[in-house]
Design an enzyme around this catalytic site. Structure first.
Site, PDB file in Angstrom:
ATOM      1  N   LYS A 171       0.846  -1.194   0.000  1.00 24.89           N
ATOM      2  CA  LYS A 171       0.000   0.000   0.000  1.00 24.89           C
ATOM      3  C   LYS A 171       0.883   1.247   0.000  1.00 24.89           C
ATOM      4  O   LYS A 171       1.490   1.598   1.002  1.00 24.89           O
ATOM      5  CB  LYS A 171      -0.924   0.046   1.220  1.00 24.89           C
ATOM      6  CG  LYS A 171      -1.985   1.165   1.092  1.00 24.89           C
ATOM      7  CD  LYS A 171      -2.564   1.573   2.426  1.00 24.89           C
ATOM      8  CE  LYS A 171      -1.691   2.551   3.174  1.00 24.89           C
ATOM      9  NZ  LYS A 171      -1.564   3.892   2.512  1.00 24.89           N
ATOM     10  N   GLU A 212       8.830   0.533  11.710  1.00 26.83           N
ATOM     11  CA  GLU A 212       9.912   1.520  11.646  1.00 26.83           C
ATOM     12  C   GLU A 212       9.240   2.876  11.740  1.00 26.83           C
ATOM     13  O   GLU A 212       8.558   3.306  10.812  1.00 26.83           O
ATOM     14  CB  GLU A 212      10.703   1.347  10.343  1.00 26.83           C
ATOM     15  CG  GLU A 212      12.068   2.012  10.386  1.00 26.83           C
ATOM     16  CD  GLU A 212      12.012   3.468   9.982  1.00 26.83           C
ATOM     17  OE1 GLU A 212      12.030   4.331  10.902  1.00 26.83           O
ATOM     18  OE2 GLU A 212      11.949   3.756   8.791  1.00 26.83           O
ATOM     19  N   CYS A 263      13.290  10.237   8.847  1.00 25.05           N
ATOM     20  CA  CYS A 263      13.054   9.820  10.229  1.00 25.05           C
ATOM     21  C   CYS A 263      14.306   9.767  11.085  1.00 25.05           C
ATOM     22  O   CYS A 263      14.245   9.995  12.289  1.00 25.05           O
ATOM     23  CB  CYS A 263      12.352   8.460  10.246  1.00 25.05           C
ATOM     24  SG  CYS A 263      13.209   7.194   9.272  1.00 25.05           S
ATOM     25  N   GLU A 282       8.789  15.146  16.897  1.00 25.62           N
ATOM     26  CA  GLU A 282       9.309  15.062  15.532  1.00 25.62           C
ATOM     27  C   GLU A 282       8.614  16.098  14.653  1.00 25.62           C
ATOM     28  O   GLU A 282       7.400  16.066  14.478  1.00 25.62           O
ATOM     29  CB  GLU A 282       9.086  13.659  14.968  1.00 25.62           C
ATOM     30  CG  GLU A 282       9.726  13.451  13.613  1.00 25.62           C
ATOM     31  CD  GLU A 282       9.593  12.022  13.121  1.00 25.62           C
ATOM     32  OE1 GLU A 282      10.562  11.501  12.532  1.00 25.62           O
ATOM     33  OE2 GLU A 282       8.523  11.425  13.308  1.00 25.62           O
TER      34      GLU A 282
END
Length: 482
Positions: free
Chosen positions: A179, A253, A289, A388
């Site tokens: 996806k 992750e 990330c 973040e």
């Protein structure tokens, strides 16, 4: 660009979608529509999962091919992707704003490298071994493919991070339902075309573009045996809860807020280390990330290093992602720019000092741009140091001695990446050993295909890359031999 598709790649064919719903692709640099694709619905996921199940259960199919035969097919896929590399990077950069020069280095090459690497592992790895027993007799230990994999890839490195999943899964003998993120769908059609061109058997790879609802449906689908997800920590927690209830293996992750620790003996000359610093802290417009977005600088040299990062950020060329000279492109979406701007406002409100950037580039009248921004006088407890941001924003935090630097580095919910900058590699290794993180670099940072990659704490579960990733897609079976 004007790319519109009317079919989905399921079961080795281009098939009509089950609804008229569509995903519109918009250029991050120009805000113009550049294409559209069908938006997969639950019925499309059902069809994709069923195709993957049939392909996996076929007694003469992919799971039962010899590892060497799978490796040969994977190498054909690598060749097919290599031939399409420039078209791939152009589409990705247009969609998510990744500077095309960065996309060529990563999106255009990493999937090819990973396919060839895992093809080599498939050829060289023993998928079964016989062990002598302590109770008499022997045991045959087999590594069998886990089954149908639901692979959910993000928008920031859409093809590279998809390859983190499909390359080891294919080597293990699994089949996949992939996806893509709705923000980056056009590149998945190039990938599907390469899969067909390479002669990968029908149903081994299926692609269902869609949003969160489609992803949630895939995660809980009864035909899926494992989930591999890259994305936000919030989404990862929700996926982990579902997989825990289903006792379904999952690799997550997730996010990061890594520390770039500059030791007091560091000799950082921008003429020599600018590219390495950039890669470790601002790569892909800050939408990465693992970046060290908390820069920890020794108090005795704090002003020097604030100035260094101010100079680094201020010299970067901001512009259209498809310009070969661009170093910082736009945010991937308007919503992402708004998110970054809220964090910049929060940093100001909490008392941090902006030394460069902080707004939108004056020479960009369209596109979702944010200036590279450096904050000084940041406390590690500030929101901009704990959450973040996912944009070109760095927080420079002062520390006294090594112990305080390590304490600050570890004072985070995350633990994905990090760096140590020093003139003494042995000292750097000693510091790195004390940082709570899944990966860390000494004087540079870039994930290595042969080594495990992943995080601790809120940065995820499990590891990708390296031979360790192959085991994510295998089940162990012991056969006791009389």
């Amino acid at each position: 660009m004007d790319m519109h598709y009317d079919s989905l790649f399921i079961g080795g064919d281009w098939v009509p979608p089950t609804s008229s719903q569509r995903i519109t692709a918009i250029s991050a640099s120009t805000e113009e529509v550049i294409g559209s694709v069908p938006e997969a619905q639950e019925a499309d996921v059902d069809a994709a999962a069923a195709a993957a199940r049939r392909a996996f259960d076929d007694p003469t199919g992919w799971a039962h091919w010899s590892p060497a035969d799978r490796a040969t097919a994977m190498e054909r896929l690598a060749d097919a992707l290599e031939r399409r590399a420039e078209d791939m990077v152009q589409r990705i950069s247009a969609q998510n704003g990744m500077p095309v020069a960065v996309a060529r280095q990563l999106e255009g090459t990493f999937p090819v490298i990973l396919l060839r690497y895992y093809a080599g592992l498939a050829r060289d790895t023993a998928f079964e071994e016989t062990r002598p027993g302590l109770l008499g007799g022997n045991t045959l230990v087999r590594r069998e493919p886990i089954g149908v994999v639901g692979a959910i890839a993000p928008w920031n490195f859409p093809q590279t991070l998809a390859a983190f999943k499909y390359a080891p899964a294919l080597a293990a003998g699994c089949t996949l339902v992939i996806k893509p993120s709705p923000e980056t769908v056009l590149d998945s059609y190039i990938f599907a075309d390469a899969v067909a061109d390479a002669g990968i058997p029908a149903g081994v790879v299926n692609i269902v573009p869609g949003g969160r609802e489609v992803g949630a449906y895939l995660v809980a689908h009864p035909d899926v045996d494992k989930i591999s997800f890259t994305g936000s920590t919030a989404a990862g927690r929700a996926i982990g809860e579902v997989c825990g209830r289903l006792l379904r293996p999952v690799t997550l992750e997730l996010g990061g807020k890594s520390a770039a620790i500059i030791l007091d003996d560091a000799s950082l000359d921008l003429q020599e280390v600018a590219e390495k610093l950039f890669t470790a802290t601002l790569l892909n417009n800050g939408q990465t990330c693992f970046l060290g977005t908390r820069v920890l600088a020794p108090r005795a040299r704090y002003t020097e290093f604030v100035d260094l990062f101010t100079d680094l950020a201020g010299a970067l060329k901001v512009g259209d992602a498809l310009d070969d000279t661009t170093q910082i492109g736009p945010m991937a979406t308007a919503a992402q720019r708004e998110r970054v701007e809220r964090y910049i406002a929060k940093g100001r409100g909490d008392g941090a000092r902006i030394t460069t950037g902080g707004g939108r580039p004056a020479d960009q009248d369209r596109g979702w741009f944010v200036e590279p921004t450096i904050f000084a006088d940041v406390d590690n407890k500030h929101t901009i140091a704990q959450e973040e941001i996912f944009g070109p924003v760095l927080s420079v935090i002062a520390y006294g001695d090594d112990d305080e630097a390590i304490r600050i580095a570890n004072d985070s919910d995350y633990g994905l990446g990090g760096t140590v900058w020093t003139s003494d590699p042995e000292r750097g290794l000693a510091i790195a050993a004390r940082v709570q993180t899944g990966t860390i670099g000494i004087n540079s940072y870039l994930p290595e295909p042969t080594a495990p990659f992943g995080g601790v704490k809120a940065s995820g579960l499990g590891r990708e890359l390296g031979p360790e990733a192959l085991t994510n897609y295998q089940e162990l079976k012991s056969v006791y031999l009389g």
